[in-house]
Design a protein around this motif. Structure first.
Motif, PDB file in Angstrom:
ATOM      1  N   ARG A 297       0.834  -1.206   0.000  1.00 27.85           N
ATOM      2  CA  ARG A 297       0.000   0.000   0.000  1.00 27.85           C
ATOM      3  C   ARG A 297       0.864   1.250   0.000  1.00 27.85           C
ATOM      4  NH1 ARG A 297      -2.594   0.239   4.723  1.00 27.85           N
ATOM      5  NH2 ARG A 297      -2.134  -1.842   5.499  1.00 27.85           N
ATOM      6  N   PHE A 298       1.958   1.218   0.758  1.00 29.89           N
ATOM      7  CA  PHE A 298       2.867   2.359   0.768  1.00 29.89           C
ATOM      8  C   PHE A 298       3.417   2.633  -0.625  1.00 29.89           C
ATOM      9  CE2 PHE A 298       7.429   3.255   0.521  1.00 29.89           C
ATOM     10  CZ  PHE A 298       7.412   4.603   0.868  1.00 29.89           C
ATOM     11  N   ALA A 299       3.904   1.585  -1.289  1.00 31.29           N
ATOM     12  CA  ALA A 299       4.496   1.763  -2.618  1.00 31.29           C
ATOM     13  C   ALA A 299       3.476   2.310  -3.608  1.00 31.29           C
ATOM     14  CB  ALA A 299       5.068   0.437  -3.115  1.00 31.29           C
ATOM     15  N   ASP A 300       2.241   1.828  -3.522  1.00 33.72           N
ATOM     16  CA  ASP A 300       1.197   2.310  -4.429  1.00 33.72           C
ATOM     17  C   ASP A 300       0.897   3.787  -4.178  1.00 33.72           C
ATOM     18  OD1 ASP A 300      -1.099   1.919  -6.338  1.00 33.72           O
ATOM     19  OD2 ASP A 300      -2.238   2.410  -4.528  1.00 33.72           O
ATOM     20  N   LEU A 301       0.730   4.171  -2.924  1.00 33.82           N
ATOM     21  CA  LEU A 301       0.448   5.567  -2.592  1.00 33.82           C
ATOM     22  C   LEU A 301       1.596   6.481  -3.003  1.00 33.82           C
ATOM     23  CD1 LEU A 301      -1.117   5.091   0.963  1.00 33.82           C
ATOM     24  CD2 LEU A 301      -2.294   6.049  -1.022  1.00 33.82           C
ATOM     25  N   ALA A 302       2.827   6.036  -2.757  1.00 36.84           N
ATOM     26  CA  ALA A 302       3.992   6.857  -3.087  1.00 36.84           C
ATOM     27  C   ALA A 302       4.104   7.080  -4.588  1.00 36.84           C
ATOM     28  CB  ALA A 302       5.260   6.192  -2.547  1.00 36.84           C
ATOM     29  N   ARG A 303       3.850   6.053  -5.375  1.00 38.17           N
ATOM     30  CA  ARG A 303       3.954   6.198  -6.835  1.00 38.17           C
ATOM     31  C   ARG A 303       2.808   7.055  -7.374  1.00 38.17           C
ATOM     32  NH1 ARG A 303       5.580   0.193  -6.504  1.00 38.17           N
ATOM     33  NH2 ARG A 303       7.851   0.359  -6.484  1.00 38.17           N
ATOM     34  N   ARG A 304       1.624   6.931  -6.778  1.00 33.93           N
ATOM     35  CA  ARG A 304       0.519   7.794  -7.197  1.00 33.93           C
ATOM     36  C   ARG A 304       0.806   9.248  -6.852  1.00 33.93           C
ATOM     37  NH1 ARG A 304      -4.316   5.155  -4.212  1.00 33.93           N
ATOM     38  NH2 ARG A 304      -5.338   7.107  -4.816  1.00 33.93           N
ATOM     39  N   ALA A 305       1.426   9.476  -5.711  1.00 34.76           N
ATOM     40  CA  ALA A 305       1.791  10.840  -5.323  1.00 34.76           C
ATOM     41  C   ALA A 305       2.784  11.435  -6.311  1.00 34.76           C
ATOM     42  CB  ALA A 305       2.380  10.848  -3.908  1.00 34.76           C
TER      43      ALA A 305
ATOM     44  N   GLY B  34      17.817  -7.863  11.519  1.00 31.68           N
ATOM     45  CA  GLY B  34      18.901  -6.960  11.852  1.00 31.68           C
ATOM     46  C   GLY B  34      19.154  -5.979  10.726  1.00 31.68           C
ATOM     47  N   GLU B  35      20.013  -4.996  10.977  1.00 34.73           N
ATOM     48  CA  GLU B  35      20.247  -3.945   9.994  1.00 34.73           C
ATOM     49  C   GLU B  35      20.793  -4.471   8.670  1.00 34.73           C
ATOM     50  OE1 GLU B  35      19.987  -0.419   8.212  1.00 34.73           O
ATOM     51  OE2 GLU B  35      19.148  -0.981  10.159  1.00 34.73           O
ATOM     52  N   PRO B  36      21.793  -5.395   8.662  1.00 31.57           N
ATOM     53  CA  PRO B  36      22.283  -5.892   7.355  1.00 31.57           C
ATOM     54  C   PRO B  36      21.179  -6.560   6.533  1.00 31.57           C
ATOM     55  CG  PRO B  36      23.827  -6.446   9.114  1.00 31.57           C
ATOM     56  CD  PRO B  36      22.579  -5.948   9.779  1.00 31.57           C
ATOM     57  N   LEU B  37      20.354  -7.394   7.178  1.00 30.93           N
ATOM     58  CA  LEU B  37      19.273  -8.067   6.460  1.00 30.93           C
ATOM     59  C   LEU B  37      18.210  -7.058   6.044  1.00 30.93           C
ATOM     60  CD1 LEU B  37      17.901 -10.608   5.428  1.00 30.93           C
ATOM     61  CD2 LEU B  37      16.937 -10.952   7.726  1.00 30.93           C
ATOM     62  N   ARG B  38      17.957  -6.066   6.893  1.00 31.29           N
ATOM     63  CA  ARG B  38      16.976  -5.036   6.575  1.00 31.29           C
ATOM     64  C   ARG B  38      17.367  -4.313   5.287  1.00 31.29           C
ATOM     65  NH1 ARG B  38      17.115  -2.490  11.244  1.00 31.29           N
ATOM     66  NH2 ARG B  38      15.674  -3.989  12.145  1.00 31.29           N
ATOM     67  N   ARG B  39      18.659  -4.043   5.125  1.00 34.07           N
ATOM     68  CA  ARG B  39      19.124  -3.367   3.912  1.00 34.07           C
ATOM     69  C   ARG B  39      18.912  -4.260   2.700  1.00 34.07           C
ATOM     70  NH1 ARG B  39      23.467  -1.449   7.232  1.00 34.07           N
ATOM     71  NH2 ARG B  39      24.789  -3.149   6.488  1.00 34.07           N
ATOM     72  N   ARG B  40      19.149  -5.544   2.857  1.00 36.79           N
ATOM     73  CA  ARG B  40      18.960  -6.462   1.729  1.00 36.79           C
ATOM     74  C   ARG B  40      17.490  -6.565   1.337  1.00 36.79           C
ATOM     75  NH1 ARG B  40      21.593 -12.176   2.722  1.00 36.79           N
ATOM     76  NH2 ARG B  40      21.025 -12.348   0.513  1.00 36.79           N
ATOM     77  N   LEU B  41      16.626  -6.589   2.334  1.00 33.19           N
ATOM     78  CA  LEU B  41      15.204  -6.789   2.063  1.00 33.19           C
ATOM     79  C   LEU B  41      14.498  -5.515   1.598  1.00 33.19           C
ATOM     80  CD1 LEU B  41      14.143  -8.999   5.107  1.00 33.19           C
ATOM     81  CD2 LEU B  41      14.228  -9.706   2.720  1.00 33.19           C
ATOM     82  N   GLY B  42      14.902  -4.379   2.159  1.00 40.40           N
ATOM     83  CA  GLY B  42      14.085  -3.191   1.951  1.00 40.40           C
ATOM     84  C   GLY B  42      14.788  -1.977   1.415  1.00 40.40           C
ATOM     85  N   GLU B  43      15.894  -2.139   0.714  1.00 39.41           N
ATOM     86  CA  GLU B  43      16.625  -0.973   0.222  1.00 39.41           C
ATOM     87  C   GLU B  43      15.769  -0.143  -0.729  1.00 39.41           C
ATOM     88  OE1 GLU B  43      20.956   0.195  -1.756  1.00 39.41           O
ATOM     89  OE2 GLU B  43      20.360  -1.898  -1.544  1.00 39.41           O
ATOM     90  N   SER B  44      15.047  -0.817  -1.631  1.00 38.60           N
ATOM     91  CA  SER B  44      14.221  -0.069  -2.583  1.00 38.60           C
ATOM     92  C   SER B  44      13.061   0.625  -1.881  1.00 38.60           C
ATOM     93  CB  SER B  44      13.685  -1.005  -3.670  1.00 38.60           C
ATOM     94  OG  SER B  44      12.861  -2.021  -3.112  1.00 38.60           O
ATOM     95  N   LEU B  45      12.490  -0.013  -0.845  1.00 44.76           N
ATOM     96  CA  LEU B  45      11.413   0.621  -0.079  1.00 44.76           C
ATOM     97  C   LEU B  45      11.925   1.851   0.654  1.00 44.76           C
ATOM     98  CD1 LEU B  45       9.402  -2.307   1.558  1.00 44.76           C
ATOM     99  CD2 LEU B  45       8.529  -0.627  -0.051  1.00 44.76           C
ATOM    100  N   LEU B  46      13.120   1.751   1.223  1.00 43.82           N
ATOM    101  CA  LEU B  46      13.690   2.889   1.940  1.00 43.82           C
ATOM    102  C   LEU B  46      13.971   4.040   0.989  1.00 43.82           C
ATOM    103  CD1 LEU B  46      14.776   4.214   4.467  1.00 43.82           C
ATOM    104  CD2 LEU B  46      16.969   3.075   4.055  1.00 43.82           C
TER     105      LEU B  46
ATOM    106  N   LEU C 267      12.405   4.677  -1.745  1.00 42.19           N
ATOM    107  CA  LEU C 267      11.104   5.252  -2.103  1.00 42.19           C
ATOM    108  C   LEU C 267      10.560   6.093  -0.950  1.00 42.19           C
ATOM    109  CD1 LEU C 267       8.887   5.434  -4.220  1.00 42.19           C
ATOM    110  CD2 LEU C 267       7.893   3.330  -3.286  1.00 42.19           C
ATOM    111  N   ARG C 268      10.765   5.630   0.277  1.00 42.47           N
ATOM    112  CA  ARG C 268      10.308   6.395   1.436  1.00 42.47           C
ATOM    113  C   ARG C 268      11.012   7.748   1.517  1.00 42.47           C
ATOM    114  NH1 ARG C 268      11.415   4.958   7.861  1.00 42.47           N
ATOM    115  NH2 ARG C 268       9.893   6.451   8.723  1.00 42.47           N
ATOM    116  N   LEU C 269      12.320   7.751   1.356  1.00 43.97           N
ATOM    117  CA  LEU C 269      13.072   8.995   1.470  1.00 43.97           C
ATOM    118  C   LEU C 269      12.773   9.936   0.306  1.00 43.97           C
ATOM    119  CD1 LEU C 269      16.481   7.589   2.740  1.00 43.97           C
ATOM    120  CD2 LEU C 269      14.714   8.742   4.073  1.00 43.97           C
ATOM    121  N   GLY C 270      12.631   9.368  -0.884  1.00 43.30           N
ATOM    122  CA  GLY C 270      12.277  10.201  -2.030  1.00 43.30           C
ATOM    123  C   GLY C 270      10.901  10.821  -1.877  1.00 43.30           C
TER     124      GLY C 270
END
Length: 441
Positions: free
Chosen positions: A99-107, A137-149, A151-154
């Motif tokens: 839902r976050f990704a959809d809202l962010a791209r629509r915005a 943990g942080e290393p795995l978080r970066r692997r899993l969610g780098e593109s989400l992060l 998109l969040r910051l952008g």
């Protein structure tokens, strides 16, 4: 069934959470599948991620066991884990990350600034903390969610930029200060937050934010702040007045938190055409005034074509039906272009014929009523709905085209202007923005 991954892992409604997976690795396995909900995730990738690059020899068998337990736990809630090829996929899940990704791209894809703020704000509000804060943990978080992060910051940067342009520095400081502190090397976000804090008379915090960013950039990348961030820093130190107010479009007036062009034409139909600045030359900042349906509705109220209560109703209706509002906006822009051509060339029969259906439709949507002062006035019926500002503008266009004053309409000859105005004397050289003559000299 709802799943929340943007923060701690949660399943089920907020008021009644469901326990899914008694082991951390089981929940992590489900979270990995949910991040790619609807798509197959290969077993080799699952074992690599669940055991963070060091899967034991028994990893594949353990994954099968976890999947079996999860299937049993999720089945009563209408969520299935299905086998696809050499992997698994989740079906029937409502995931906050999607839902976050959809809202962010629509915005990012809308030109309506108010709608962009609404969508981006809703997207950012879904984040409750770091992705899978309690199970990764942080290393795995970066692997899993780098593109989400990213998109969040952008999205946060775009959200801050629009809010600053609209004069809402308080909301920027409130909503995004924590995110900027978490990500001090995101220079665009930090620069926007520094500007917001400065406008909120929090100069010390703005400078502290800069110092934190400068140290982080030096430590992580060995670089100094870039031009944008350094420029904001220097302007704060110098008390530069350019930081104290949002950047306004040229020749602007602010109504209901929206920028509208000055009224210089002498008739609402001319002001509709003048919602362009710089028709004949290079577009100036703010050239496209009708950026969204709210601007059209507020403009119609500002021109006294609609009453204030109707404008408020239309703004609410546009949020409920954004596609319908967008269609009306497209028609308004078409009317504007056709009307401009018609008014600048009385011999253009094709342009007149294109404007006429809009005028006729506006007449069909109106009734003739007695005003309190005894005069008769045309009023739009409630059936006009979202088309009310379009009909109002078209009615005004028809009024001018039937008026002898139509023959005294002039276009400002400045290549940077082109705005229309009524000139009864036939002697005016420029429109009343008072700057065109200097530009053309």
């Amino acid at each position: 069934m709802e799943f929340r991954l943007l923060g701690t892992f949660e399943a089920g409604p907020v008021s009644r959470q469901v326990v899914v997976g008694r082991r951390r690795q089981e929940r992590l396995l489900l979270a990995i599948l949910l991040l790619d909900a609807g798509h197959s995730v290969a077993i080799d990738r699952l074992t690599d991620l669940v055991w963070d690059g060091e899967p034991p020899a028994s990893a594949r068998g353990t994954v099968h066991t976890y999947v079996g337990r999860l299937r049993a736990a999720l089945a009563p809630h209408g969520v299935a884990i299905v086998t696809r090829g050499s992997g698994y996929a989740v079906e029937g899940a409502d995931v906050d990350a999607a839902r976050f990704a959809d809202l962010a791209r629509r915005a990012a894809g809308t030109s309506d600034l108010a709608e962009r703020v609404r969508l981006a704000g809703a997207a950012l509000a879904l984040w409750r903390g770091p992705l899978l804060a309690d199970i990764a943990g942080e290393p795995l978080r970066r692997r899993l969610g780098e593109s989400l992060l990213d998109l969040r910051l952008g999205t946060a940067e775009a959200y801050a930029r629009v809010l600053l342009d609209m004069g809402h520095h308080d909301r920027v400081a409130l909503d995004l200060i924590g995110l900027a502190r978490e990500h001090p090397t995101r220079e665009g976000l930090v620069a926007h937050l520094m500007t917001a804090l400065y406008r909120a008379a929090r100069q010390t915090e703005a400078l502290a934010l800069y110092d934190r960013a400068r140290k982080a950039l030096a430590t992580e990348s060995g670089v100094e702040p870039g031009v944008e961030l350094e420029t904001v820093h220097q302007r704060i130190l110098a008390g530069d007045p350019r930081l104290e107010r949002p950047a306004a479009p040229v020749y602007a007036v602010r109504v209901r938190d929206l920028w509208l062009p000055w009224s210089v034409g002498g008739h609402p139909a001319l002001e509709l055409c003048n919602t362009y600045a710089g028709w004949g030359g290079e577009r100036q900042p703010g050239a496209e005034w009708l950026r969204g349906y709210p601007t059209l509705a507020v403009w119609a109220g500002h021109q006294d074509l609609l009453d204030d209560a109707t404008v408020t109703y239309l703004l609410d209706a546009a949020q409920r039906d954004p596609l319908g509002a967008a269609a009306v906006l497209d028609e308004a822009r078409d009317l504007r272009a056709r009307l401009y051509a018609c008014l600048t060339d009385p011999a253009d029969a094709k342009a007149f014929a294109a404007v006429a259906p809009y005028v006729e439709a506006s007449a069909a949507a109106a009734v003739f009523r007695r005003a309190p002062d005894g005069r008769g006035r045309w009023r739009l019926t409630p059936a006009a709905g979202l088309r009310a500002p379009l009909h109002a503008a078209a009615h005004s266009a028809g009024d001018l085209l039937a008026d002898p004053r139509r023959l005294t309409v002039c276009a400002c000859p400045s290549p940077r202007c082109g705005w229309l105005f009524i000139d009864h004397s036939g002697r005016r050289r420029w429109c009343s923005t008072a700057t065109c003559g200097d530009h053309a000299a």
